[in-house]
Design a protein around this motif. Structure first.
Motif, short mmCIF file in Angstrom:
data_model
loop_
_atom_site.label_atom_id
_atom_site.label_comp_id
_atom_site.label_asym_id
_atom_site.label_seq_id
_atom_site.Cartn_x
_atom_site.Cartn_y
_atom_site.Cartn_z
N GLY A 93 -1.06 72.33 -1.70
CA GLY A 93 0.17 73.05 -1.93
C GLY A 93 0.02 74.47 -2.40
O GLY A 93 1.01 75.17 -2.61
N ALA A 94 -1.22 74.93 -2.60
CA ALA A 94 -1.47 76.29 -3.11
C ALA A 94 -2.46 77.00 -2.19
O ALA A 94 -3.65 77.14 -2.53
N PRO A 95 -2.02 77.42 -1.01
CA PRO A 95 -2.94 78.04 -0.06
C PRO A 95 -3.59 79.30 -0.63
O PRO A 95 -2.95 80.07 -1.35
N ALA A 96 -4.86 79.48 -0.30
CA ALA A 96 -5.63 80.60 -0.85
C ALA A 96 -6.24 81.42 0.27
O ALA A 96 -6.92 80.87 1.14
N PRO A 97 -6.03 82.74 0.27
CA PRO A 97 -6.63 83.58 1.30
C PRO A 97 -8.15 83.46 1.37
O PRO A 97 -8.74 83.64 2.43
N GLU A 98 -8.79 83.13 0.24
CA GLU A 98 -10.26 83.01 0.27
C GLU A 98 -10.73 81.82 1.11
O GLU A 98 -11.91 81.74 1.46
N ASP A 99 -9.82 80.89 1.43
CA ASP A 99 -10.18 79.77 2.30
C ASP A 99 -9.99 80.10 3.77
O ASP A 99 -10.35 79.30 4.65
N ILE A 104 -10.85 79.72 9.86
CA ILE A 104 -11.17 80.42 11.11
C ILE A 104 -12.49 79.92 11.68
O ILE A 104 -12.62 79.68 12.89
N ALA A 105 -13.48 79.72 10.82
CA ALA A 105 -14.79 79.25 11.27
C ALA A 105 -14.70 77.87 11.90
O ALA A 105 -15.41 77.57 12.87
N SER A 106 -13.82 77.03 11.38
CA SER A 106 -13.64 75.70 11.93
C SER A 106 -13.14 75.77 13.37
O SER A 106 -13.62 75.04 14.25
N ILE A 107 -12.20 76.66 13.62
CA ILE A 107 -11.67 76.82 14.97
C ILE A 107 -12.73 77.39 15.90
O ILE A 107 -12.93 76.91 17.03
N ALA A 128 -1.76 78.04 8.43
CA ALA A 128 -0.67 78.88 7.94
C ALA A 128 -1.00 80.32 8.30
O ALA A 128 -1.91 80.93 7.73
N LYS A 129 -0.28 80.85 9.27
CA LYS A 129 -0.62 82.19 9.78
C LYS A 129 -0.52 83.25 8.69
O LYS A 129 -1.30 84.20 8.67
N ASN A 130 0.46 83.12 7.79
CA ASN A 130 0.62 84.14 6.76
C ASN A 130 -0.61 84.20 5.84
O ASN A 130 -0.99 85.26 5.36
N VAL A 131 -1.24 83.04 5.61
CA VAL A 131 -2.45 83.01 4.79
C VAL A 131 -3.59 83.70 5.52
O VAL A 131 -4.35 84.49 4.93
N LEU A 132 -3.69 83.46 6.82
CA LEU A 132 -4.74 84.10 7.60
C LEU A 132 -4.51 85.60 7.72
O LEU A 132 -5.45 86.40 7.69
N TYR A 133 -3.24 85.99 7.87
CA TYR A 133 -2.94 87.42 7.95
C TYR A 133 -3.40 88.15 6.69
O TYR A 133 -3.92 89.26 6.75
N ALA A 134 -3.20 87.50 5.53
CA ALA A 134 -3.60 88.12 4.27
C ALA A 134 -5.10 88.34 4.20
O ALA A 134 -5.58 89.18 3.43
N ALA A 135 -5.84 87.56 5.01
CA ALA A 135 -7.30 87.72 5.03
C ALA A 135 -7.76 88.57 6.20
O ALA A 135 -8.96 88.62 6.50
N GLY A 136 -6.81 89.22 6.90
CA GLY A 136 -7.17 90.13 7.98
C GLY A 136 -7.20 89.52 9.36
O GLY A 136 -7.72 90.14 10.30
N PHE A 137 -6.64 88.33 9.53
CA PHE A 137 -6.59 87.68 10.85
C PHE A 137 -5.79 88.56 11.80
O PHE A 137 -4.67 88.98 11.49
N ALA A 138 -6.35 88.85 12.98
CA ALA A 138 -5.76 89.87 13.85
C ALA A 138 -4.95 89.29 15.01
O ALA A 138 -4.52 90.06 15.88
N HIS A 139 -4.72 87.99 15.05
CA HIS A 139 -4.04 87.39 16.19
C HIS A 139 -2.65 86.89 15.79
O HIS A 139 -2.43 86.49 14.64
#
Length: 338
Positions: A93-99, A104-107, A128-139
């Motif tokens: 319940g507490a998503p973390a950008p550091e994860d 991404i590596a799993s995919i 959760a795309k918003n979590v990935l975006y916070a870590a610089g996900f470009a897609h």
């Protein structure tokens, strides 16, 4: 026969966001393996995190670190886990950008394995795309990332198409996560023809449907009522249907969307292609809310996913329903069985 089945590569299941319900779904799916006749699969994840999730949820699931080649033999006794070499925080319940890097590596690793033939297909847990975006996900999202990975691997672009599938109904939204105000501009004949051709090809190749029947929904009420309530049906959808038919594809429409989804109407087609997201998803989520599967067509490998999100609000509570993930695993197996 059993030896032949055991020799087939297993399915690869990604971890998804480790703070969502993905870990719980993976554990519950393995526990349902005999009851639901699931094929061998392995999870690309942090074994320690998955073990902690099992303990916290009170789920008796033995885990064993394994290479993909070992997964089929291990699967009857334990859930095989292919370590990513990355520890995750993964607090429910507490998503973390550091994860995000691990997600991404799993995919990436799953795509690598399936394109090398070490896995038959990939089944993706929710992200959760918003979590990935916070870590610089470009897609823009999961599907676009998969298409980019496929292009990187095969050296040419791919046009992914989202299909939602259940035994009762299969639907394709021609436009997806866009504002309704933008749909008339985005809904072109070229888009519909390309979408229809990809859907027809994959239904035949992946689902074994000979001469797939494609039914196109109209955009406007009553399919435009001969132009009195909009001209998209006349100027865009009907010409696309005509072009597909000229290519030998069994396409029909545009049909009024409000009369396309009762039982008698559904018997007349194999897939409904709808101009908007909600036109397509409302009927399938009404008919098969817990059993719908998200299938990505148009890629050089099979990808399925549960038709829901990370559900952070119920993560870690032990109440997540694994039915959609189980159906996604079963469908990936079916699509790669031929």
């Amino acid at each position: 026969m059993e030896d032949a089945l055991a020799a087939r590569p297993p399915l690869a299941l990604t971890q998804g966001d480790p703070s969502g319900i993905g870990p719980e779904l993976a554990l519950k799916a393995w526990r349902a393996r005999d009851e639901r006749g699931l094929p061998p699969f392995f999870v690309l994840a942090d074994p320690d995190h998955l073990a902690g999730a099992a303990a916290a949820l009170g789920l008796e699931v033995p885990l064993r670190e394994a290479a993909p080649s070992e997964a089929a033999a291990i699967f009857p006794q334990a859930l095989p886990v292919a370590p990513l070499g990355r520890a995750v925080r993964g607090v429910p319940g507490a998503p973390a950008p550091e994860d995000a890097a691990s997600t991404i590596a799993s995919i990436e690793r799953a795509v690598d394995l399936v394109t090398k033939g070490e896995a038959r297909a990939l089944v993706t847990n929710p992200i959760a795309k918003n979590v990935l975006y916070a870590a610089g996900f470009a897609h823009p999202g999961h599907t676009e990332f998969l298409a980019a990975l496929a292009e990187r691997r095969f050296g040419r672009p791919f046009r992914p198409v989202m299909m939602l599938w259940a035994e009762e109904l299969a639907v394709v939204p021609a436009t997806i996560h866009v504002a309704l105000a933008d749909v008339p501009r985005l809904l072109t004949r070229e888009l519909l023809v390309e979408t229809g051709a990809i859907v027809a090809a994959d239904l035949e190749a992946r689902f074994g449907v000979a001469s797939p029947r494609l039914a196109f929904a109209g955009l406007n009420p009553h399919a435009g009522e001969s132009g009195s309530m909009g001209r998209e049906e006349i100027e865009v959808i009907a010409p696309a249907v005509a072009e597909l038919r000229a290519r030998g594809i069994d396409a029909s429409g545009p049909h009024p969307a409000d009369t396309m989804f009762h039982a008698a109407a559904r018997a007349r087609y194999d897939v409904a292609i709808c101009p908007t997201h909600d036109q397509a998803l409302i009927p399938i989520k009404t008919l098969a809310f817990d059993r719908g599967v998200n299938v990505t067509l148009g890629l050089p490998f099979v990808r399925t996913s549960p038709d829901h999100g990370t559900a952070f609000d119920i993560a870690g509570k032990g109440i997540a329903d694994a039915a959609s993930l189980i159906e996604a695993i079963r469908l990936a197996d079916r699509m790669t069985a031929r």
